[in-house]
Design a protein around this motif. Structure first.
Motif, PDB file in Angstrom:
ATOM      1  N   PRO A  67      -5.447  -2.008   1.849  1.00 53.97           N
ATOM      2  CA  PRO A  67      -4.354  -1.970   2.842  1.00 53.97           C
ATOM      3  C   PRO A  67      -4.532  -2.957   3.983  1.00 53.97           C
ATOM      4  O   PRO A  67      -3.542  -3.379   4.606  1.00 53.97           O
ATOM      5  CB  PRO A  67      -4.410  -0.517   3.350  1.00 53.97           C
ATOM      6  CG  PRO A  67      -5.800  -0.061   3.089  1.00 53.97           C
ATOM      7  CD  PRO A  67      -6.232  -0.762   1.841  1.00 53.97           C
ATOM      8  N   ASP A  68      -5.750  -3.345   4.289  1.00 57.17           N
ATOM      9  CA  ASP A  68      -5.992  -4.272   5.400  1.00 57.17           C
ATOM     10  C   ASP A  68      -5.776  -5.733   5.003  1.00 57.17           C
ATOM     11  O   ASP A  68      -5.879  -6.621   5.868  1.00 57.17           O
ATOM     12  CB  ASP A  68      -7.415  -4.101   5.932  1.00 57.17           C
ATOM     13  CG  ASP A  68      -7.643  -2.717   6.517  1.00 57.17           C
ATOM     14  OD1 ASP A  68      -6.640  -2.092   6.931  1.00 57.17           O
ATOM     15  OD2 ASP A  68      -8.803  -2.264   6.531  1.00 57.17           O
ATOM     16  N   LEU A  69      -5.513  -5.972   3.731  1.00 56.27           N
ATOM     17  CA  LEU A  69      -5.338  -7.353   3.264  1.00 56.27           C
ATOM     18  C   LEU A  69      -3.904  -7.791   3.554  1.00 56.27           C
ATOM     19  O   LEU A  69      -2.944  -7.321   2.928  1.00 56.27           O
ATOM     20  CB  LEU A  69      -5.631  -7.436   1.767  1.00 56.27           C
ATOM     21  CG  LEU A  69      -5.703  -8.843   1.175  1.00 56.27           C
ATOM     22  CD1 LEU A  69      -6.868  -9.628   1.783  1.00 56.27           C
ATOM     23  CD2 LEU A  69      -5.861  -8.766  -0.346  1.00 56.27           C
ATOM     24  N   LYS A  70      -3.756  -8.704   4.492  1.00 54.18           N
ATOM     25  CA  LYS A  70      -2.428  -9.149   4.903  1.00 54.18           C
ATOM     26  C   LYS A  70      -2.431 -10.644   5.196  1.00 54.18           C
ATOM     27  O   LYS A  70      -3.476 -11.282   5.297  1.00 54.18           O
ATOM     28  CB  LYS A  70      -1.983  -8.387   6.151  1.00 54.18           C
ATOM     29  CG  LYS A  70      -1.870  -6.883   5.979  1.00 54.18           C
ATOM     30  CD  LYS A  70      -1.479  -6.209   7.271  1.00 54.18           C
ATOM     31  CE  LYS A  70      -1.390  -4.700   7.113  1.00 54.18           C
ATOM     32  NZ  LYS A  70      -1.045  -4.017   8.396  1.00 54.18           N
ATOM     33  N   GLY A  71      -1.232 -11.162   5.348  1.00 54.27           N
ATOM     34  CA  GLY A  71      -1.061 -12.543   5.777  1.00 54.27           C
ATOM     35  C   GLY A  71      -1.677 -13.565   4.842  1.00 54.27           C
ATOM     36  O   GLY A  71      -1.600 -13.471   3.613  1.00 54.27           O
ATOM     37  N   LYS A  74      -4.162 -12.399   2.206  1.00 55.98           N
ATOM     38  CA  LYS A  74      -3.574 -11.809   1.006  1.00 55.98           C
ATOM     39  C   LYS A  74      -3.055 -12.892   0.075  1.00 55.98           C
ATOM     40  O   LYS A  74      -3.198 -12.800  -1.147  1.00 55.98           O
ATOM     41  CB  LYS A  74      -2.451 -10.870   1.388  1.00 55.98           C
ATOM     42  CG  LYS A  74      -1.864 -10.124   0.199  1.00 55.98           C
ATOM     43  CD  LYS A  74      -0.845  -9.085   0.628  1.00 55.98           C
ATOM     44  CE  LYS A  74      -0.318  -8.313  -0.578  1.00 55.98           C
ATOM     45  NZ  LYS A  74       0.659  -7.266  -0.181  1.00 55.98           N
ATOM     46  N   GLU A  78      -4.315 -13.497  -3.728  1.00 60.16           N
ATOM     47  CA  GLU A  78      -3.382 -13.504  -4.857  1.00 60.16           C
ATOM     48  C   GLU A  78      -3.561 -14.761  -5.706  1.00 60.16           C
ATOM     49  O   GLU A  78      -3.477 -14.709  -6.935  1.00 60.16           O
ATOM     50  CB  GLU A  78      -1.941 -13.410  -4.347  1.00 60.16           C
ATOM     51  CG  GLU A  78      -1.583 -12.044  -3.785  1.00 60.16           C
ATOM     52  CD  GLU A  78      -0.190 -12.019  -3.189  1.00 60.16           C
ATOM     53  OE1 GLU A  78       0.355 -13.121  -2.931  1.00 60.16           O
ATOM     54  OE2 GLU A  78       0.348 -10.917  -2.969  1.00 60.16           O
TER      55      GLU A  78
END
Length: 206
Positions: A67-71, A74, A78
């Protein structure tokens, strides 16, 4: 007496210079019967690479669920996951293609004339090793191509190696080329000769 040289060999031990070397005839139509069972396991190296690539792809897939993987982090994760999935898929397809090539070539080789001798000499694993190297060579592995060429020479798959092994593939026309001439000699004026006709023993000198 000095200067006379060594004593001549007995007649029975002298070798004729023009003596022909006996050749083992191989049937032109090839080997008959069931194809031997494939004796080798799957390609260990390629299988290990495929498994490691798949494991890496699975780990990266799980990392994407954080859940903390963002921006940007992320997006980068990917891209790594996509590259890992692609690598695993390529190795999987390579392994499948190699197995298909090995199976087709294995069945094809055991129908050749040389396979008659392979069976007698129990060269099953030697043929399988050639098939493995040859299948790798067909997808562009130059080192595998060299190994396949050397094994092919040992197995009699080239004209020169056939000669070295003293194997000869029989001519498909042997035994039938005389038949038309014999039929011509058996007729006279379009009439069939009787078995007791003395002219039946005459032969034309060519």
């Amino acid at each position: 007496m000095g200067g006379m040289g060594p004593a001549p060999k007995p007649d029975g031990t002298r070798r004729r210079r023009n003596a022909t070397v006996a050749m083992t005839p191989l049937p032109h139509e090839g080997r008959k019967g069931r194809t031997p069972k494939w004796p080798l396991p799957d390609d260990v190296v390629l299988t290990a690479r495929r498994d490691l690539a798949q494991r890496k792809a699975d780990d990266l897939e799980l990392a994407l669920l954080e859940p903390d993987l963002k921006g940007r982090a992320k997006v980068a994760a990917e891209k790594k996951a996509d590259a890992a999935r692609e690598a695993a898929l390529i190795l999987t397809k390579q392994l499948e293609a190699q197995q298909q090539t090995e199976g087709a070539l294995w069945r094809e080789l055991w129908k050749t004339p040389q396979a008659v001798m392979w069976e007698q000499l129990r060269w099953t694993r030697e043929v399988a090793q050639y098939v493995r190297w040859k299948s790798r060579a067909e997808v562009g592995d130059l080192d595998a191509a060299k190994e396949a060429r050397q094994l092919g020479d040992r197995l009699g798959l080239t004209p020169l190696s056939l000669l070295r092994l003293r194997w000869k593939i029989s001519d498909p026309d042997e035994g039938s080329a005389v038949a038309p001439r014999a039929r011509r000699r058996s007729t006279s004026g379009g009439r069939r000769q009787r078995p007791d006709d003395p002219r039946a023993t005459l032969h034309v000198v060519e």
